[in-house]
Design a protein around this motif. Structure first.
Motif, PDB file in Angstrom:
ATOM      1  N   GLY A   1       1.424  -1.464  -0.237  1.00 53.23           N
ATOM      2  CA  GLY A   1      -0.523  -0.288   0.450  1.00 53.23           C
ATOM      3  C   GLY A   1       0.911   1.517   0.434  1.00 53.23           C
ATOM      4  O   GLY A   1       0.495   2.590  -0.779  1.00 53.23           O
ATOM      5  N   THR A   2       1.837   0.713   0.851  1.00 57.78           N
ATOM      6  CA  THR A   2       2.902   2.255   0.718  1.00 57.78           C
ATOM      7  C   THR A   2       3.048   2.348  -0.740  1.00 57.78           C
ATOM      8  O   THR A   2       3.301   3.635  -1.019  1.00 57.78           O
ATOM      9  CB  THR A   2       3.886   2.205   1.641  1.00 57.78           C
ATOM     10  OG1 THR A   2       3.942   2.087   3.113  1.00 57.78           O
ATOM     11  CG2 THR A   2       5.197   3.155   1.773  1.00 57.78           C
ATOM     12  N   VAL A   3       3.479   1.544  -1.266  1.00 55.13           N
ATOM     13  CA  VAL A   3       4.276   1.244  -2.392  1.00 55.13           C
ATOM     14  C   VAL A   3       2.745   2.660  -3.273  1.00 55.13           C
ATOM     15  O   VAL A   3       3.691   3.054  -4.272  1.00 55.13           O
ATOM     16  CB  VAL A   3       4.984  -0.286  -2.969  1.00 55.13           C
ATOM     17  CG1 VAL A   3       4.959   0.281  -4.973  1.00 55.13           C
ATOM     18  CG2 VAL A   3       6.516  -0.284  -2.329  1.00 55.13           C
ATOM     19  N   LEU A   4       2.173   1.959  -3.396  1.00 60.18           N
ATOM     20  CA  LEU A   4       1.171   2.335  -3.957  1.00 60.18           C
ATOM     21  C   LEU A   4       0.945   3.220  -4.331  1.00 60.18           C
ATOM     22  O   LEU A   4       0.642   3.657  -5.020  1.00 60.18           O
ATOM     23  CB  LEU A   4      -0.009   1.203  -3.750  1.00 60.18           C
ATOM     24  CG  LEU A   4      -1.833   2.482  -4.986  1.00 60.18           C
ATOM     25  CD1 LEU A   4      -1.686   1.281  -6.401  1.00 60.18           C
ATOM     26  CD2 LEU A   4      -2.835   1.876  -3.814  1.00 60.18           C
TER      27      LEU A   4
ATOM     28  N   LEU B   1       1.853   9.096  -6.700  1.00 59.23           N
ATOM     29  CA  LEU B   1       2.951  10.128  -6.503  1.00 59.23           C
ATOM     30  C   LEU B   1       3.509  10.474  -8.415  1.00 59.23           C
ATOM     31  O   LEU B   1       3.517  11.493  -8.418  1.00 59.23           O
ATOM     32  CB  LEU B   1       3.608  10.255  -5.755  1.00 59.23           C
ATOM     33  CG  LEU B   1       2.992  10.700  -4.087  1.00 59.23           C
ATOM     34  CD1 LEU B   1       4.116  10.305  -2.854  1.00 59.23           C
ATOM     35  CD2 LEU B   1       2.390  12.521  -4.028  1.00 59.23           C
ATOM     36  N   LEU B   2       4.013   9.233  -8.495  1.00 59.36           N
ATOM     37  CA  LEU B   2       4.832   9.181 -10.211  1.00 59.36           C
ATOM     38  C   LEU B   2       3.855   9.884 -10.598  1.00 59.36           C
ATOM     39  O   LEU B   2       4.286  10.114 -11.853  1.00 59.36           O
ATOM     40  CB  LEU B   2       5.429   8.342 -10.004  1.00 59.36           C
ATOM     41  CG  LEU B   2       6.890   8.163  -8.713  1.00 59.36           C
ATOM     42  CD1 LEU B   2       7.296   6.601  -9.110  1.00 59.36           C
ATOM     43  CD2 LEU B   2       7.627   9.093 -10.180  1.00 59.36           C
TER      44      LEU B   2
ATOM     45  N   TRP C   1      -1.278  17.176 -13.433  1.00 60.27           N
ATOM     46  CA  TRP C   1      -1.083  18.048 -11.883  1.00 60.27           C
ATOM     47  C   TRP C   1      -1.498  17.207 -11.050  1.00 60.27           C
ATOM     48  O   TRP C   1      -1.988  17.121  -9.445  1.00 60.27           O
ATOM     49  CB  TRP C   1      -0.967  19.217 -11.751  1.00 60.27           C
ATOM     50  CG  TRP C   1      -1.526  19.914 -12.440  1.00 60.27           C
ATOM     51  CD1 TRP C   1      -2.530  20.863 -13.375  1.00 60.27           C
ATOM     52  CD2 TRP C   1      -3.246  20.166 -11.341  1.00 60.27           C
ATOM     53  NE1 TRP C   1      -3.109  20.692 -13.592  1.00 60.27           N
ATOM     54  CE2 TRP C   1      -3.958  20.845 -12.104  1.00 60.27           C
ATOM     55  CE3 TRP C   1      -3.206  19.957 -10.650  1.00 60.27           C
ATOM     56  CZ2 TRP C   1      -5.023  22.034 -12.219  1.00 60.27           C
ATOM     57  CZ3 TRP C   1      -4.386  20.637  -9.828  1.00 60.27           C
ATOM     58  CH2 TRP C   1      -5.660  21.671 -10.607  1.00 60.27           C
ATOM     59  N   ALA C   2      -3.122  17.053 -11.646  1.00 60.82           N
ATOM     60  CA  ALA C   2      -3.852  16.506 -10.369  1.00 60.82           C
ATOM     61  C   ALA C   2      -4.024  14.936 -10.109  1.00 60.82           C
ATOM     62  O   ALA C   2      -4.297  15.210  -8.721  1.00 60.82           O
ATOM     63  CB  ALA C   2      -5.321  16.683 -11.208  1.00 60.82           C
ATOM     64  N   LEU C   3      -3.696  14.731 -10.593  1.00 64.70           N
ATOM     65  CA  LEU C   3      -2.781  13.144  -9.868  1.00 64.70           C
ATOM     66  C   LEU C   3      -2.004  13.488  -9.133  1.00 64.70           C
ATOM     67  O   LEU C   3      -1.823  12.088  -7.703  1.00 64.70           O
ATOM     68  CB  LEU C   3      -3.076  12.317 -10.583  1.00 64.70           C
ATOM     69  CG  LEU C   3      -3.508  11.516 -11.945  1.00 64.70           C
ATOM     70  CD1 LEU C   3      -2.835  11.295 -13.637  1.00 64.70           C
ATOM     71  CD2 LEU C   3      -4.543  11.412 -11.272  1.00 64.70           C
ATOM     72  N   PHE C   4      -0.977  13.968  -9.254  1.00 67.47           N
ATOM     73  CA  PHE C   4       0.052  14.401  -7.938  1.00 67.47           C
ATOM     74  C   PHE C   4      -0.233  14.552  -6.371  1.00 67.47           C
ATOM     75  O   PHE C   4      -0.426  14.372  -5.241  1.00 67.47           O
ATOM     76  CB  PHE C   4       1.186  15.540  -8.013  1.00 67.47           C
ATOM     77  CG  PHE C   4       2.190  15.909  -7.157  1.00 67.47           C
ATOM     78  CD1 PHE C   4       2.956  15.311  -6.894  1.00 67.47           C
ATOM     79  CD2 PHE C   4       2.047  17.236  -6.684  1.00 67.47           C
ATOM     80  CE1 PHE C   4       4.135  15.105  -5.630  1.00 67.47           C
ATOM     81  CE2 PHE C   4       2.833  17.340  -5.355  1.00 67.47           C
ATOM     82  CZ  PHE C   4       3.946  16.597  -4.880  1.00 67.47           C
ATOM     83  N   VAL C   5      -1.455  16.013  -6.595  1.00 65.74           N
ATOM     84  CA  VAL C   5      -2.144  16.501  -5.422  1.00 65.74           C
ATOM     85  C   VAL C   5      -3.311  15.285  -4.961  1.00 65.74           C
ATOM     86  O   VAL C   5      -3.057  14.990  -3.999  1.00 65.74           O
ATOM     87  CB  VAL C   5      -3.540  17.522  -5.926  1.00 65.74           C
ATOM     88  CG1 VAL C   5      -4.016  17.882  -4.883  1.00 65.74           C
ATOM     89  CG2 VAL C   5      -2.443  18.840  -6.824  1.00 65.74           C
TER      90      VAL C   5
END
Length: 143
Positions: free
Chosen positions: A103-106, A111-112, A118-122
């Motif tokens: 889950g942490t890797v996910l 984030l990547l 940019w919305a996916l980064f948010v």
């Protein structure tokens, strides 16, 4: 009658621990209980719920990102759908000891995916914070 009840004159209620005894469930005296009937199950539910909510938000975010002016192509949509499917799959595997690490890797992968839009980064930042809080709760409850 000594006024001590049925504690045998010790001043303690039956079934309570003394200062040099364990609490009856393997905890040392003074250790905090979580108050949960099954802490393992509660923590698994927290992790699974977090991942399921993440998957739902990812899938529902595709269209608004496209409408608001996102240059979200087919490959980017495929990445978002793959991340959502992975989140649902991990939600179902929370009984496995490695699922929290996955889950942490996910969260890192989300984030990547911010490189695509940019919305996916948010969304990645938001869910990374939620996942960090869930991990903190897991450490507090399970020790």
């Amino acid at each position: 009658m000594t006024g001590q009840g049925d504690a045998g004159g010790s001043g303690r209620l039956p079934g309570t621990s003394g200062p040099d005894e364990t609490a009856g469930d393997g905890r040392p005296p003074g250790a905090r209980r979580s108050g949960l009937r099954d802490p393992q199950r509660a923590v698994r539910g927290l992790g699974a719920g977090t991942l399921a909510l993440e998957a739902l938000v990812l899938l529902l975010a595709i269209q608004p990102i496209r409408v608001v002016g996102g240059d979200l192509g087919g490959a980017a949509i495929g990445v978002v759908v793959a991340l959502a499917v992975a989140a649902v799959g991990l939600a179902g595997l929370m009984r496995r000891p490695w699922a929290w690490h996955a889950g942490t890797v996910l969260q890192g992968l989300l984030l990547l995916s911010g490189l695509l839009h940019w919305a996916l980064f948010v969304l990645g930042v938001i869910f990374a914070l939620v996942w960090a809080y869930a991990s903190h709760v897991r450490r507090v409850i399970l020790g």
